[in-house]
Write an enzyme that holds these catalytic residues in place. Structure first.
Site, PDB file in Angstrom:
ATOM      1  N   ASP A   1      -9.103  -7.094  12.038  1.00  0.00           N
ATOM      2  CA  ASP A   1     -10.451  -7.968  12.049  1.00  0.00           C
ATOM      3  C   ASP A   1     -11.120  -7.473  13.240  1.00  0.00           C
ATOM      4  O   ASP A   1     -12.412  -7.461  13.107  1.00  0.00           O
ATOM      5  CB  ASP A   1      -9.986  -9.337  12.531  1.00  0.00           C
ATOM      6  CG  ASP A   1      -9.348 -10.261  11.194  1.00  0.00           C
ATOM      7  OD1 ASP A   1      -8.139  -9.601  10.953  1.00  0.00           O
ATOM      8  OD2 ASP A   1      -9.765 -10.936  10.752  1.00  0.00           O
TER       9      ASP A   1
ATOM     10  N   TYR B   1      -0.812 -22.109  16.204  1.00  0.00           N
ATOM     11  CA  TYR B   1      -0.448 -21.018  15.444  1.00  0.00           C
ATOM     12  C   TYR B   1       1.024 -20.751  15.165  1.00  0.00           C
ATOM     13  O   TYR B   1       1.743 -20.726  16.132  1.00  0.00           O
ATOM     14  CB  TYR B   1      -1.244 -19.657  15.807  1.00  0.00           C
ATOM     15  CG  TYR B   1      -0.771 -18.570  14.801  1.00  0.00           C
ATOM     16  CD1 TYR B   1      -1.480 -18.695  13.598  1.00  0.00           C
ATOM     17  CD2 TYR B   1       0.148 -17.762  15.185  1.00  0.00           C
ATOM     18  CE1 TYR B   1      -1.344 -17.573  12.613  1.00  0.00           C
ATOM     19  CE2 TYR B   1      -0.047 -16.433  14.323  1.00  0.00           C
ATOM     20  CZ  TYR B   1      -0.438 -16.597  13.093  1.00  0.00           C
ATOM     21  OH  TYR B   1      -0.266 -15.556  11.949  1.00  0.00           O
TER      22      TYR B   1
ATOM     23  N   ASP C   1      -1.298 -10.194   2.485  1.00  0.00           N
ATOM     24  CA  ASP C   1       0.000 -11.105   2.665  1.00  0.00           C
ATOM     25  C   ASP C   1       0.802 -11.055   1.234  1.00  0.00           C
ATOM     26  O   ASP C   1       1.882 -10.891   1.308  1.00  0.00           O
ATOM     27  CB  ASP C   1      -0.210 -12.132   3.501  1.00  0.00           C
ATOM     28  CG  ASP C   1      -1.094 -11.871   4.886  1.00  0.00           C
ATOM     29  OD1 ASP C   1      -1.288 -10.708   4.935  1.00  0.00           O
ATOM     30  OD2 ASP C   1      -1.032 -12.847   5.644  1.00  0.00           O
TER      31      ASP C   1
ATOM     32  N   TRP D   1      -4.271 -13.318  -1.697  1.00  0.00           N
ATOM     33  CA  TRP D   1      -4.544 -11.931  -2.077  1.00  0.00           C
ATOM     34  C   TRP D   1      -4.121 -11.784  -3.477  1.00  0.00           C
ATOM     35  O   TRP D   1      -3.860 -10.771  -3.999  1.00  0.00           O
ATOM     36  CB  TRP D   1      -3.759 -10.872  -1.090  1.00  0.00           C
ATOM     37  CG  TRP D   1      -4.416 -10.857   0.032  1.00  0.00           C
ATOM     38  CD1 TRP D   1      -4.609 -11.326   1.425  1.00  0.00           C
ATOM     39  CD2 TRP D   1      -5.527  -9.961   0.438  1.00  0.00           C
ATOM     40  NE1 TRP D   1      -5.176 -11.126   2.373  1.00  0.00           N
ATOM     41  CE2 TRP D   1      -5.994 -10.144   1.688  1.00  0.00           C
ATOM     42  CE3 TRP D   1      -6.236  -8.929  -0.327  1.00  0.00           C
ATOM     43  CZ2 TRP D   1      -7.005  -9.354   2.193  1.00  0.00           C
ATOM     44  CZ3 TRP D   1      -7.224  -8.168   0.197  1.00  0.00           C
ATOM     45  CH2 TRP D   1      -7.729  -8.457   1.479  1.00  0.00           C
TER      46      TRP D   1
ATOM     47  N   GLU E   1     -13.399 -17.094   4.272  1.00  0.00           N
ATOM     48  CA  GLU E   1     -12.437 -16.273   4.427  1.00  0.00           C
ATOM     49  C   GLU E   1     -12.437 -15.150   2.975  1.00  0.00           C
ATOM     50  O   GLU E   1     -12.341 -13.928   3.191  1.00  0.00           O
ATOM     51  CB  GLU E   1     -11.055 -16.584   4.850  1.00  0.00           C
ATOM     52  CG  GLU E   1      -9.974 -15.808   5.094  1.00  0.00           C
ATOM     53  CD  GLU E   1      -8.637 -16.296   5.541  1.00  0.00           C
ATOM     54  OE1 GLU E   1      -8.529 -17.693   5.441  1.00  0.00           O
ATOM     55  OE2 GLU E   1      -7.768 -15.639   5.964  1.00  0.00           O
TER      56      GLU E   1
HETATM   57  C1  DGY Z   1      -1.438 -15.345   8.662  1.00  0.00           C
HETATM   58  O1  DGY Z   1      -0.829 -15.877   9.685  1.00  0.00           O
HETATM   59  O2  DGY Z   1      -1.311 -15.881   7.513  1.00  0.00           O
HETATM   60  C2  DGY Z   1      -1.666 -14.013   8.865  1.00  0.00           C
HETATM   61  O3  DGY Z   1      -2.372 -13.487   7.847  1.00  0.00           O
HETATM   62  C3  DGY Z   1      -0.603 -13.145   9.461  1.00  0.00           C
HETATM   63  O4  DGY Z   1      -1.170 -12.073  10.133  1.00  0.00           O
END
Ligand code: DGY
Length: 440
Positions: free
Chosen positions: A40, A86, A174, A362, A405
């Site tokens: 990014d 997170y 992912d 994805w 996104e």
């Molecule tokens: C997420 O946290 O979903 C990210 O894509 C991992 O990098």
């Protein structure tokens, strides 16, 4: 698109970049991803340059402050250790099990696509004679080469010129169906899996995110990496997931080329880069091209076979100048057909596959930074009309559905929606849009 609409997109991009700037780095989006992400940062740096060039440099500089001694640039840098929204956070990764990982900033133990070489070339094209940028380029060039050397040394056990990933998050794609078979190889023993709580699904719609079962496997692979001190050589021997990814390797080849192009001007050595590059391009075409798909495929090193899916990674080498004209024509035809059938370009996965899911991350949606790369590649090969479609599709999606996104690829469905998918006010959406507006 009218001038007013274009102006609104430019203003919108600018506002998002300001909003997501955090003294030294840019978050991809505020809530869902509150730290510095590797690839990014590359895309975003390009666009910060339009407003403040020093910020573009600072962003890359900050990212490379997290580089490990072995050369790896981690996929996340946790600049703040107080942020708790997170998962998996720095303490879960515990990357200091690897002696060469810096104490600060804390980081994850995996990497992401090596975009920095081509971003640097792009910045130097935009600001050709800027002295500060030239000095910066001389400083960061060897660090980028060190990153590439890491990939060739620790992630290429057979010395083929193609490096492997062992965690789907490294690929950036992912939850693509590409990884399903490899992930299914993992025998999940829940008594051995650490207890964890996902945070992403309370911040974004769970139907647009990977499933819980996939998350268990992602967590398993983190544990596995940690147990092996995140050492590529040990991982190559044992990992159930070991894949030569078409997109990651295409990006490496593109960045190698950019560094080769810059070397003389920056008075840097390019012999090592040229050697890597020659072998990588040859192996890429020999091993990853699939006649059956009419595009490139990933290679499953554990299964000893190509992964037979049509997906965005298989088209990405068009950005790296890898295909000859005949192969490039097939890639262009694939995209043209999708356009003719009423899809926004470029869906991330084969729309005709039963595994296609138009909103789940994805497994189908359109991703802005992919459109950026593919637009640039198509232009380079002379597919001007198609390049324009790839650009205008993204601009239209963002104009109508916001700076999200990722986006719905089916036009008939997208017209009924009021927003894109995943996180909003997304930095690389802003950067892709703004740079594409400037691309004629
Ligand atoms: C997420 O946290 O979903 C990210 O894509 C991992 O990098």
């Amino acid at each position: 698109m009218t001038d007013t609409q274009l102006r609104q997109l430019i203003e919108g991009s600018k506002a998002i970049l300001l909003e997501n700037w955090k003294e030294g780095f840019t978050v991809p989006t505020k809530n869902l991803y509150p730290f510095q992400w590797n690839w990014d940062s590359g895309f975003v740096s390009l666009v910060h340059s339009y407003f403040f060039l020093f910020i573009a440099m600072l962003l890359l500089d900050t990212l490379f402050k997290g580089q490990w001694e072995n050369g790896m640039v981690p996929h996340i840098l946790f600049h703040s250790e107080n942020e708790t929204t997170y998962f998996p956070n720095y303490d879960f990764w515990n990357s200091n099990v690897n002696q060469g990982a810096p104490q600060k900033p804390k980081s994850s133990g995996i990497t992401q696509p090596p975009v920095h070489g081509f971003i640097l070339e792009n910045l130097l094209e935009k600001f050709h004679d800027n002295e500060e940028l030239l000095a910066f380029a001389k400083d960061i060039f060897p660090k980028i080469v060190h990153f590439h050397r890491f990939l060739y040394t620790y992630r290429d056990p057979n010395q083929e010129g193609l490096f492997f990933i062992y965690h789907p998050w490294e690929s950036g794609r992912d939850n693509s169906p590409l990884w399903d078979e490899s992930l299914d190889r993992i025998q999940i023993d829940r008594s051995k899996l650490p207890t964890y709580k996902r945070k992403d699904t309370s911040l974004a719609d769970s139907s647009e995110r990977p499933t819980d079962d996939q998350y268990d496997r992602y967590v398993y692979l983190i544990q596995f990496g940690k147990e092996n001190q995140y050492d590529g050589k040990a991982i190559a021997k044992e990992s159930p997931v070991l894949i030569q990814d078409s997109m990651m390797n295409a990006i490496l080849i593109k960045s190698n080329q950019s560094l080769i192009n810059l070397a003389d001007r920056l008075v840097m050595d390019k012999a090592e880069l040229e050697e890597w590059q020659q072998q990588s391009i040859k192996s890429y075409n020999d091993k990853l091209w699939s006649d059956e798909l009419g595009m490139y495929a990933c290679y499953d090193m554990r299964g000893g076979k190509q992964i037979p899916f049509k997906e965005i990674g298989g088209i990405s080498p068009i950005y790296a100048g890898i295909p000859d004209k005949q192969k490039a024509d097939l890639l262009a035809k694939y995209l043209q057909d999708l356009h003719d059938r009423g899809y926004y370009l470029c869906p991330s996965f084969d729309v005709d596959s039963p595994l296609f899911d138009s909103k789940r991350y994805w497994r189908g949606p359109v991703w802005p930074q992919m459109n950026w790369m593919i637009h640039m590649g198509l232009k380079e090969y002379g597919y001007e009309g198609l390049a324009k479609i790839v650009k205008s599709d993204l601009l239209e999606l963002v104009r109508t559905l916001g700076f999200h996104e990722y986006f719905e690829p089916e036009k008939s469905l997208a017209k009924k929606l009021s927003r894109g998918y995943g996180g909003d006010s997304f930095s690389w959406t802003a950067s892709s849009v703004l740079d594409l507006i400037h691309s004629t």
